[in-house]
Design an enzyme around this catalytic site. Structure first.
Site, mmCIF file in Angstrom:
data_model
loop_
_atom_site.group_PDB
_atom_site.id
_atom_site.type_symbol
_atom_site.label_atom_id
_atom_site.label_comp_id
_atom_site.label_asym_id
_atom_site.label_seq_id
_atom_site.Cartn_x
_atom_site.Cartn_y
_atom_site.Cartn_z
ATOM 1 N N CYS A 47 -32.898 -7.783 -28.843
ATOM 2 C CA CYS A 47 -32.370 -7.537 -27.424
ATOM 3 C C CYS A 47 -31.472 -6.114 -27.664
ATOM 4 O O CYS A 47 -31.107 -5.942 -28.886
ATOM 5 C CB CYS A 47 -31.352 -8.636 -26.875
ATOM 6 S SG CYS A 47 -30.410 -8.232 -25.850
ATOM 7 N N HIS A 48 -31.254 -5.539 -26.579
ATOM 8 C CA HIS A 48 -30.570 -4.032 -26.663
ATOM 9 C C HIS A 48 -29.218 -4.329 -27.364
ATOM 10 O O HIS A 48 -28.865 -3.316 -28.086
ATOM 11 C CB HIS A 48 -30.240 -3.479 -25.474
ATOM 12 C CG HIS A 48 -31.389 -2.611 -24.979
ATOM 13 N ND1 HIS A 48 -32.176 -2.577 -23.949
ATOM 14 C CD2 HIS A 48 -31.866 -1.407 -25.580
ATOM 15 C CE1 HIS A 48 -32.955 -1.746 -23.838
ATOM 16 N NE2 HIS A 48 -32.722 -1.013 -25.080
ATOM 17 N N THR A 49 -28.718 -5.245 -27.170
ATOM 18 C CA THR A 49 -27.315 -5.749 -27.958
ATOM 19 C C THR A 49 -27.336 -5.605 -29.360
ATOM 20 O O THR A 49 -26.671 -4.997 -30.042
ATOM 21 C CB THR A 49 -26.669 -6.960 -27.147
ATOM 22 O OG1 THR A 49 -26.607 -6.910 -25.896
ATOM 23 C CG2 THR A 49 -25.119 -7.063 -27.648
ATOM 24 N N HIS A 69 -29.375 -12.596 -31.828
ATOM 25 C CA HIS A 69 -29.039 -13.525 -30.857
ATOM 26 C C HIS A 69 -29.794 -14.558 -30.095
ATOM 27 O O HIS A 69 -29.370 -15.267 -29.340
ATOM 28 C CB HIS A 69 -27.534 -13.113 -30.440
ATOM 29 C CG HIS A 69 -27.872 -11.960 -29.215
ATOM 30 N ND1 HIS A 69 -28.389 -10.720 -29.506
ATOM 31 C CD2 HIS A 69 -27.897 -11.992 -28.089
ATOM 32 C CE1 HIS A 69 -28.625 -9.929 -28.612
ATOM 33 N NE2 HIS A 69 -28.496 -10.652 -27.629
ATOM 34 N N GLU A 70 -31.031 -13.720 -29.927
ATOM 35 C CA GLU A 70 -31.959 -14.444 -28.933
ATOM 36 C C GLU A 70 -32.913 -15.332 -29.957
ATOM 37 O O GLU A 70 -33.593 -14.594 -30.724
ATOM 38 C CB GLU A 70 -32.692 -13.541 -28.202
ATOM 39 C CG GLU A 70 -32.164 -12.883 -26.851
ATOM 40 C CD GLU A 70 -33.209 -12.173 -26.018
ATOM 41 O OE1 GLU A 70 -32.794 -11.834 -25.097
ATOM 42 O OE2 GLU A 70 -34.204 -12.184 -26.370
ATOM 43 N N CYS A 99 -16.692 -24.765 -25.198
ATOM 44 C CA CYS A 99 -16.148 -25.732 -25.992
ATOM 45 C C CYS A 99 -15.875 -26.954 -25.259
ATOM 46 O O CYS A 99 -15.835 -28.008 -25.756
ATOM 47 C CB CYS A 99 -14.603 -25.064 -26.193
ATOM 48 S SG CYS A 99 -13.595 -25.231 -24.889
ATOM 49 N N CYS A 102 -11.584 -26.267 -22.303
ATOM 50 C CA CYS A 102 -10.558 -25.191 -21.721
ATOM 51 C C CYS A 102 -10.720 -25.112 -20.077
ATOM 52 O O CYS A 102 -11.497 -25.839 -19.472
ATOM 53 C CB CYS A 102 -11.016 -23.925 -22.451
ATOM 54 S SG CYS A 102 -12.481 -23.117 -21.630
ATOM 55 N N CYS A 105 -14.050 -24.196 -18.887
ATOM 56 C CA CYS A 105 -15.298 -25.040 -18.959
ATOM 57 C C CYS A 105 -15.013 -26.218 -18.100
ATOM 58 O O CYS A 105 -15.872 -26.641 -17.800
ATOM 59 C CB CYS A 105 -15.321 -25.572 -20.699
ATOM 60 S SG CYS A 105 -16.008 -24.353 -21.660
ATOM 61 N N CYS A 113 -15.814 -19.327 -21.245
ATOM 62 C CA CYS A 113 -14.938 -20.169 -22.256
ATOM 63 C C CYS A 113 -13.926 -19.392 -22.967
ATOM 64 O O CYS A 113 -14.208 -18.546 -23.320
ATOM 65 C CB CYS A 113 -16.125 -21.055 -23.167
ATOM 66 S SG CYS A 113 -15.127 -21.756 -24.512
ATOM 67 N N ARG A 117 -15.976 -17.571 -25.879
ATOM 68 C CA ARG A 117 -16.479 -16.446 -25.119
ATOM 69 C C ARG A 117 -16.955 -15.408 -26.004
ATOM 70 O O ARG A 117 -16.500 -15.153 -27.135
ATOM 71 C CB ARG A 117 -15.473 -16.005 -24.261
ATOM 72 C CG ARG A 117 -16.059 -14.957 -23.410
ATOM 73 C CD ARG A 117 -15.024 -14.250 -22.380
ATOM 74 N NE ARG A 117 -13.989 -15.212 -21.752
ATOM 75 C CZ ARG A 117 -13.046 -15.145 -21.386
ATOM 76 N NH1 ARG A 117 -12.709 -13.669 -20.809
ATOM 77 N NH2 ARG A 117 -12.514 -15.989 -20.686
ATOM 78 N N CYS A 177 -30.891 -15.037 -24.049
ATOM 79 C CA CYS A 177 -29.979 -14.023 -23.620
ATOM 80 C C CYS A 177 -30.367 -13.380 -22.465
ATOM 81 O O CYS A 177 -30.201 -13.684 -21.081
ATOM 82 C CB CYS A 177 -29.456 -13.050 -24.676
ATOM 83 S SG CYS A 177 -28.743 -11.637 -24.313
ATOM 84 N N ARG A 372 -39.894 -7.695 -24.431
ATOM 85 C CA ARG A 372 -39.565 -8.500 -25.354
ATOM 86 C C ARG A 372 -40.464 -8.558 -26.617
ATOM 87 O O ARG A 372 -41.657 -8.738 -26.570
ATOM 88 C CB ARG A 372 -39.150 -9.802 -25.024
ATOM 89 C CG ARG A 372 -37.664 -9.954 -24.349
ATOM 90 C CD ARG A 372 -36.667 -9.599 -25.473
ATOM 91 N NE ARG A 372 -35.392 -9.875 -25.037
ATOM 92 C CZ ARG A 372 -34.758 -8.874 -24.394
ATOM 93 N NH1 ARG A 372 -35.323 -7.798 -24.584
ATOM 94 N NH2 ARG A 372 -33.251 -9.098 -23.945
#
Ligand code: NAD
Ligand code: ZN
Length: 379
Positions: A47-49, A69-70, A99, A102, A105, A113, A117, A177, A372
């Site tokens: 992913c771009h991130t 992260h994906e 979580c 909180c 949530c 969250c 987060r 994501c 992707r």
């Protein structure tokens, strides 16, 4: 022999320096601690991130680091206090968590969250601030609490969505994501109704996922706006029927869209990160009922400027984080949409590479060649 409770040696693609190719290293992955699970990653996608934090331009550089992260994988073992997951569960690790305790949530309206987060600066686990990865005794930083460019990773259980074990992980990994961000912006936030018109600003993976949401909602017109005409060809497969390139018009884009639609679109979704596009996306919705949703991440010093009359004339402006999906509660349902053929994921997947060739995925993304690219950890 069970690996639970032991260190696991496996391969990971380590980013040692900003912008330098990732290096395949043998790493040690520690057992999961309190509220953590260790996952065998089967498929991950780029992913771009990941690219942003690898380039580390305008970001705090944190190296060596395991990005990614994906992903989709299977739980190998769980740490103390984990009650909702067990070895063998099919899961998607997610860059932002839930979580369950909180105020966010507990709120039906929020997915932000307090505890879990997204945190791009954190290089260790929440429990003790330490890394679960090392190579030759040297710790390696985590990324977004997911670090999926490794055959095994350790993730907080609040960042793990348990999904249908029949779902093919090489497809549904993209749900963790970009796909959900765009899809949810349309389905959960813009709440597009059947027969309505929508303008989508930015036809990258997130914008195309927003278009997929529009298709599912039964949009009558999906207008794609992008500065890059090469994006239009791909977008046709996503039901985008009309295109506007702001560079081809002397008038402001909002004016062009208002004229095309007899007063404005019913909904718009901005997926560019450009503040100009955000303003245009807001000003092109119809007065009385139009809703614009901002998804793109702006630059730090950007300011959104519009005349307050635009609000008084009953246009609504909203923003969305991760499509307003709660990761653990809602993401399994997005996977079900794919399983019951409501949602089409195949068209997002343009490339696949074996893990050993992960750097190719970075090339495809940098050149804008892929939507992707799936990285097959077992190939
Ligand atoms: P991308 O770079 O692939 O796509 C962006 C597209 O926008 C490009 O095709 C580009 O040509 C186009 N564009 C740029 N400026 C424009 C303008 N002024 N007018 C029209 N088109 C313009 O990016 P992506 O991966 O699809 O992500 C899109 C945005 O979503 C990014 O800003 C990303 O950071 C953000 N994002 C937000 C969330 C969230 O939860 N809110 C999550 C993930 C990504
Ligand atoms: Zn929470």
């Amino acid at each position: 022999m069970s690996t639970a409770g032991h260190f696991i040696r496996c391969l990971a693609a380590v980013a040692w320096e900003a912008g330098k190719p990732l290096v395949m290293e043998e790493v040690e992955v520690a057992p999961p601690q309190k509220h953590e699970v260790r996952i065998k990653v089967h498929f991950t996608s780029l992913c771009h991130t990941d690219v942003c934090f690898w380039e580390a331009k305008g970001q705090t550089p944190l190296f060596p680091r395991i990005l990614g992260h994906e992903a989709g994988g299977v739980v190998e073992s769980v740490g103390e206090g984990v009650t909702d997951l067990q070895p063998g569960d099919h899961v998607l690790p997610i860059f932002t968590g839930e979580c369950g305790n909180c105020r966010h949530c507990h709120s039906e309206e929020s997915n932000m969250c307090d505890l879990l987060r997204i945190n791009t600066e954190r290089g260790g686990m929440i429990h003790d601030g330490e890394s679960r990865f090392s190579t030759n005794g040297k710790p390696i930083h985590h990324f977004l609490g997911t670090s999926t460019f490794s055959e095994y990773t350790v993730v907080h259980s609040g960042q793990v969505a348990k999904i249908n074990p029949d779902a093919p992980l090489d497809k549904v990994c993209i749900v963790s994501c970009g796909l959900s961000t765009g899809l949810g912006a349309t389905l959960n936030v813009a709440k597009l109704k059947r027969g309505q018109s929508v303008a989508i600003f930015g036809l990258g993976a997130v914008g195309l996922a927003a278009a997929e949401g529009a298709r599912i909602s039964g949009a009558a017109r999906i207008i794609g706006v992008d500065l890059n005409p090469r994006r239009f060809e791909d977008a046709k497969k996503f039901g985008v029927t009309e295109f506007v390139n702001p560079r081809e018009h002397d008038k402001p884009v909002q004016q062009v869209i208002i004229e095309m639609t007899d007063g404005g679109v019913d909904r718009s979704v901005e997926c560019t990160g450009s503040v100009q596009a955000m303003i245009q996306a807001f000003e092109c919705v119809h007065e009385g009922w139009g809703v614009a949703v901002l998804v793109g991440v702006p630059r730090q010093d950007d300011a959104f400027r519009t005349h307050p009359m635009n609000f008084l004339n009953e246009r609504t402006l909203k923003g969305s984080f991760f499509g307003n999906y709660k990761p653990k509660t809602d993401i399994p349902g997005v996977v079900e949409k794919y399983m019951n053929k409501e949602l089409d994921l195949e068209k997002f997947i343009t490339h696949t590479v074996p893990f050993s060739e992960i750097n190719k995925a970075f090339d495809y993304m940098s050149k804008g060649e892929c939507i992707r690219c799936i990285i097959d950890m077992g190939a």
